[in-house]
Design a protein around this motif. Structure first.
Motif, PDB file in Angstrom:
ATOM      1  N   SER A  37      30.571  20.318  17.191  1.00 11.42           N
ATOM      2  CA  SER A  37      31.257  21.517  17.680  1.00 11.42           C
ATOM      3  C   SER A  37      32.644  21.217  18.250  1.00 11.42           C
ATOM      4  O   SER A  37      33.387  22.136  18.585  1.00 11.42           O
ATOM      5  N   GLY A  38      32.980  19.923  18.363  1.00 16.70           N
ATOM      6  CA  GLY A  38      34.299  19.558  18.881  1.00 16.70           C
ATOM      7  C   GLY A  38      34.393  19.610  20.392  1.00 16.70           C
ATOM      8  O   GLY A  38      35.492  19.604  20.949  1.00 16.70           O
ATOM      9  N   LYS A  39      33.257  19.645  21.075  1.00 18.48           N
ATOM     10  CA  LYS A  39      33.247  19.762  22.532  1.00 18.48           C
ATOM     11  C   LYS A  39      33.227  18.419  23.246  1.00 18.48           C
ATOM     12  O   LYS A  39      32.907  18.350  24.417  1.00 18.48           O
ATOM     13  N   VAL A  40      33.555  17.357  22.545  1.00 21.52           N
ATOM     14  CA  VAL A  40      33.608  16.037  23.165  1.00 21.52           C
ATOM     15  C   VAL A  40      35.059  15.634  23.355  1.00 21.52           C
ATOM     16  O   VAL A  40      35.951  16.109  22.661  1.00 21.52           O
ATOM     17  N   ARG A  41      35.287  14.770  24.307  1.00 23.26           N
ATOM     18  CA  ARG A  41      36.647  14.309  24.580  1.00 23.26           C
ATOM     19  C   ARG A  41      36.979  13.033  23.828  1.00 23.26           C
ATOM     20  O   ARG A  41      38.128  12.636  23.739  1.00 23.26           O
ATOM     21  N   GLY A  42      35.952  12.388  23.301  1.00 24.40           N
ATOM     22  CA  GLY A  42      36.168  11.149  22.565  1.00 24.40           C
ATOM     23  C   GLY A  42      34.935  10.775  21.785  1.00 24.40           C
ATOM     24  O   GLY A  42      33.857  11.318  21.997  1.00 24.40           O
ATOM     25  N   VAL A  43      35.120   9.847  20.868  1.00 28.64           N
ATOM     26  CA  VAL A  43      34.001   9.345  20.083  1.00 28.64           C
ATOM     27  C   VAL A  43      34.188   7.837  19.919  1.00 28.64           C
ATOM     28  O   VAL A  43      35.314   7.373  19.697  1.00 28.64           O
ATOM     29  N   ARG A  44      33.130   7.091  20.078  1.00 23.66           N
ATOM     30  CA  ARG A  44      33.216   5.642  19.922  1.00 23.66           C
ATOM     31  C   ARG A  44      33.418   5.304  18.451  1.00 23.66           C
ATOM     32  O   ARG A  44      32.837   5.938  17.567  1.00 23.66           O
ATOM     33  N   PHE A  45      34.203   4.268  18.209  1.00 20.59           N
ATOM     34  CA  PHE A  45      34.411   3.812  16.841  1.00 20.59           C
ATOM     35  C   PHE A  45      33.090   3.397  16.205  1.00 20.59           C
ATOM     36  O   PHE A  45      32.884   3.587  15.005  1.00 20.59           O
ATOM     37  N   GLU A  46      32.192   2.848  17.000  1.00 19.04           N
ATOM     38  CA  GLU A  46      30.880   2.444  16.494  1.00 19.04           C
ATOM     39  C   GLU A  46      30.121   3.656  15.951  1.00 19.04           C
ATOM     40  O   GLU A  46      29.504   3.590  14.881  1.00 19.04           O
ATOM     41  N   THR A  47      30.172   4.763  16.677  1.00 19.48           N
ATOM     42  CA  THR A  47      29.504   5.993  16.241  1.00 19.48           C
ATOM     43  C   THR A  47      30.182   6.557  15.011  1.00 19.48           C
ATOM     44  O   THR A  47      29.524   6.951  14.042  1.00 19.48           O
ATOM     45  N   LEU A  48      31.503   6.599  15.024  1.00 26.45           N
ATOM     46  CA  LEU A  48      32.262   7.100  13.883  1.00 26.45           C
ATOM     47  C   LEU A  48      31.979   6.262  12.641  1.00 26.45           C
ATOM     48  O   LEU A  48      31.780   6.794  11.544  1.00 26.45           O
ATOM     49  N   SER A  49      31.916   4.966  12.810  1.00 28.03           N
ATOM     50  CA  SER A  49      31.618   4.061  11.704  1.00 28.03           C
ATOM     51  C   SER A  49      30.222   4.319  11.137  1.00 28.03           C
ATOM     52  O   SER A  49      30.033   4.352   9.913  1.00 28.03           O
TER      53      SER A  49
END
Length: 68
Positions: A37-49
């Motif tokens: 939903s885009g309600k986060v301020r950041g995302v870990r590269f590990e999660t994105l990967s």
């Protein structure tokens, strides 16, 4: 400036449910929902990967920049 999260589009394209992706990458369904939903301020590269690996995509397929 805004970053648009297009995870829902990629999930639909890959015909995968959010709960299945969450289980595969090891995060809670609630956290995946917040990311979707885009309600986060950041995302870990590990999660994105991990998301990119499971959906066989690039980070640019999931995130889009839209200037104001």
């Amino acid at each position: 400036m805004a970053i648009i999260v297009r995870l829902d589009v990629m999930l639909a394209t890959r015909k995968m449910k959010s709960k299945d992706l969450a289980a595969r990458i090891g995060i809670s369904e609630q956290n995946l929902s917040l990311l979707k939903s885009g309600k986060v301020r950041g995302v870990r590269f590990e999660t994105l990967s991990a998301i990119c690996k499971e959906l066989d995509c690039q980070p640019g397929d999931l995130l889009e920049f839209q200037p104001d």
